[in-house]
Structures are given as C-alpha cells and as structure tokens.
Scaffold this motif. Sequence first.
Motif, mmCIF file in Angstrom:
data_model
loop_
_atom_site.group_PDB
_atom_site.id
_atom_site.type_symbol
_atom_site.label_atom_id
_atom_site.label_comp_id
_atom_site.label_asym_id
_atom_site.label_seq_id
_atom_site.Cartn_x
_atom_site.Cartn_y
_atom_site.Cartn_z
ATOM 1 N N SER A 210 6.041 3.159 3.653
ATOM 2 C CA SER A 210 5.705 4.076 2.706
ATOM 3 C C SER A 210 6.155 3.971 1.408
ATOM 4 O O SER A 210 5.412 4.727 0.190
ATOM 5 N N GLN A 211 7.358 3.308 1.020
ATOM 6 C CA GLN A 211 7.776 3.165 -0.013
ATOM 7 C C GLN A 211 6.989 2.303 -1.189
ATOM 8 O O GLN A 211 6.600 2.613 -2.077
ATOM 9 N N ALA A 212 6.234 1.143 -0.359
ATOM 10 C CA ALA A 212 5.424 0.426 -1.171
ATOM 11 C C ALA A 212 4.138 1.278 -1.540
ATOM 12 O O ALA A 212 3.670 0.956 -2.578
ATOM 13 N N ILE B 43 4.007 4.522 -2.287
ATOM 14 C CA ILE B 43 4.589 5.263 -3.306
ATOM 15 C C ILE B 43 4.334 4.557 -4.657
ATOM 16 O O ILE B 43 4.005 4.987 -5.743
ATOM 17 N N TYR B 44 4.943 3.287 -4.664
ATOM 18 C CA TYR B 44 4.873 2.538 -5.881
ATOM 19 C C TYR B 44 3.506 2.126 -6.264
ATOM 20 O O TYR B 44 3.013 2.160 -7.391
ATOM 21 N N GLN B 45 2.408 1.903 -5.297
ATOM 22 C CA GLN B 45 1.291 1.845 -5.568
ATOM 23 C C GLN B 45 0.465 2.909 -6.135
ATOM 24 O O GLN B 45 -0.314 2.861 -7.074
ATOM 25 N N VAL C 123 1.966 5.380 -7.991
ATOM 26 C CA VAL C 123 2.596 5.391 -9.259
ATOM 27 C C VAL C 123 2.211 4.391 -10.171
ATOM 28 O O VAL C 123 1.647 4.815 -11.363
ATOM 29 N N MET C 124 1.665 3.160 -9.647
ATOM 30 C CA MET C 124 1.136 2.248 -10.665
ATOM 31 C C MET C 124 -0.342 2.708 -11.051
ATOM 32 O O MET C 124 -0.747 2.689 -12.007
ATOM 33 N N TRP C 125 -0.925 3.409 -10.083
ATOM 34 C CA TRP C 125 -2.425 3.840 -10.257
ATOM 35 C C TRP C 125 -2.321 4.851 -11.224
ATOM 36 O O TRP C 125 -3.307 4.934 -12.461
#
Length: 100
Positions: free
Chosen positions: A14-16, A18-20, A22-24
């Motif tokens: 789930s953390q990965a 969230i980073y994805q 945020v990146m988009w």
Amino acid sequence: MQLSLLAQAQPGGSQAMIYQIVMWVGIIGVFYFFMIRPQQKKQKEQKQLLENLKKGDSVVTIGGLHGKIYSVEATTVTLELDKGIKMTFEKSAIARTVTA
C-alpha cells in the motif's frame, strides 16, 4: 482461499501504491503549470487584445500584414494598408498591436 491470497501479498504494497499516486499527481501538476496554465493565460490576453481594438491602432495580422485600423465591427476589422487601400479581416486574424 482469500486469506491465503492476502498472506502472499508483499508487505508495504500500500505504501508503494501511495508513492505511485503521489508521482502521478506530481506529473499532472507539472503538466498543468508548464503547459496548460500558460496557454490559458495567452488566450486570455489575446481575447482582451481583440476586445480593445479601436480605430487608429497599428496592428499586424497573423499573415504578417501591417496596417492601421480603419473601422471595427463585431467580428471584422477593416485595415488601411496605404492611402486608399483598405482590406477587411476577421478579428481573430489580428496577431498583435504595434507600438511606435
């Protein structure tokens, strides 16, 4: 069956995600501020320029023709290119005004 699938999931998945996300969001934000927003600002300035045209202004058309505004109608502008030579253009064909 479902419990075994959850047990096989990678920890921190789930953390990965969230980073994805945020990146988009960041990519879309950069795209907006460097591409869309300046174009909207330019369109607004061009619209304001066309609304403020008046007789006697020196202008340049999108084709590069220089002239003075002889008359302004709702959607057209008549330019005086030389003494006695007048041409009618759409307002949208005016690219910019010329200041002396």
